[in-house]
Design an enzyme around this catalytic site. Structure first.
Site, PDB file in Angstrom:
ATOM      1  N   MET A   1      -8.264  63.744 -17.372  1.00 50.86           N
ATOM      2  CA  MET A   1      -8.045  65.070 -17.908  1.00 50.86           C
ATOM      3  C   MET A   1      -9.323  65.868 -18.037  1.00 50.86           C
ATOM      4  SD  MET A   1      -7.153  64.289 -21.842  1.00 50.86           S
ATOM      5  CE  MET A   1      -8.423  64.854 -22.924  1.00 50.86           C
ATOM      6  N   PRO A   2     -10.257  65.675 -17.126  1.00 48.72           N
ATOM      7  CA  PRO A   2     -11.475  66.485 -17.261  1.00 48.72           C
ATOM      8  C   PRO A   2     -11.268  67.923 -16.788  1.00 48.72           C
ATOM      9  CG  PRO A   2     -11.678  65.046 -15.391  1.00 48.72           C
ATOM     10  CD  PRO A   2     -10.384  64.685 -16.061  1.00 48.72           C
ATOM     11  N   MET A   3     -12.101  68.780 -17.298  1.00 46.91           N
ATOM     12  CA  MET A   3     -12.226  70.164 -16.842  1.00 46.91           C
ATOM     13  C   MET A   3     -13.607  70.254 -16.229  1.00 46.91           C
ATOM     14  SD  MET A   3     -11.314  73.221 -16.518  1.00 46.91           S
ATOM     15  CE  MET A   3     -12.187  74.703 -16.119  1.00 46.91           C
TER      16      MET A   3
END
Length: 132
Positions: free
Chosen positions: A1-3
């Site tokens: 779930m990285p941005m």
């Protein structure tokens, strides 16, 4: 779930920017435990006076192909996983679009799960959401 935020100088063709985007995501999937469909990126292209970097500080020499990749993640990663990601990222970007490893700078920031709202104004309780 990285941005992931990717910053580079303006002037590269769209095919280069796509290869950069795809390469960053590929390295995240292969070495940072990111699911293939979990892709969130913002790509910033800057005028030369808007992307200021030292060409030799702690590495280099850096060229006009310099790219800054900032990853914000909620799930903790070990130092060894981060190191594997850095290595894989520079390998992938050297293949395509042809960025020299000395031109790749990465910053990883970690946040708690309640620092994310994926939609609807609802706080993420990510570990609990996976269990459901």
């Amino acid at each position: 779930m990285p941005m992931t935020r990717i910053s580079l100088l303006k002037g590269k063709p769209q095919s280069y920017v796509k290869a950069l985007s795809d390469g960053v995501h590929r390295a995240l999937v292969e070495a940072f435990d990111v699911p293939p469909d979990d892709r969130f990126q913002v790509i910033h292209q800057h005028e030369p006076e808007e992307l200021v970097f030292d060409r030799n500080y702690m590495g280099g020499p850096r060229s006009d192909d310099y790219v800054l990749i900032c990853v914000t993640a909620g799930k903790p990663r070990s130092t060894s996983m981060k190191e594997a990601f850095y290595r894989r990222l520079t390998e992938v970007l050297a293949e395509s679009p042809g960025i020299h490893p000395k031109d790749v700078m990465v910053i990883i920031s970690m946040t708690s799960f309640d620092g994310w709202s994926f939609s609807g104004g609802v706080v993420s309780l990510f570990p609990q959401e996976l269990a459901q």
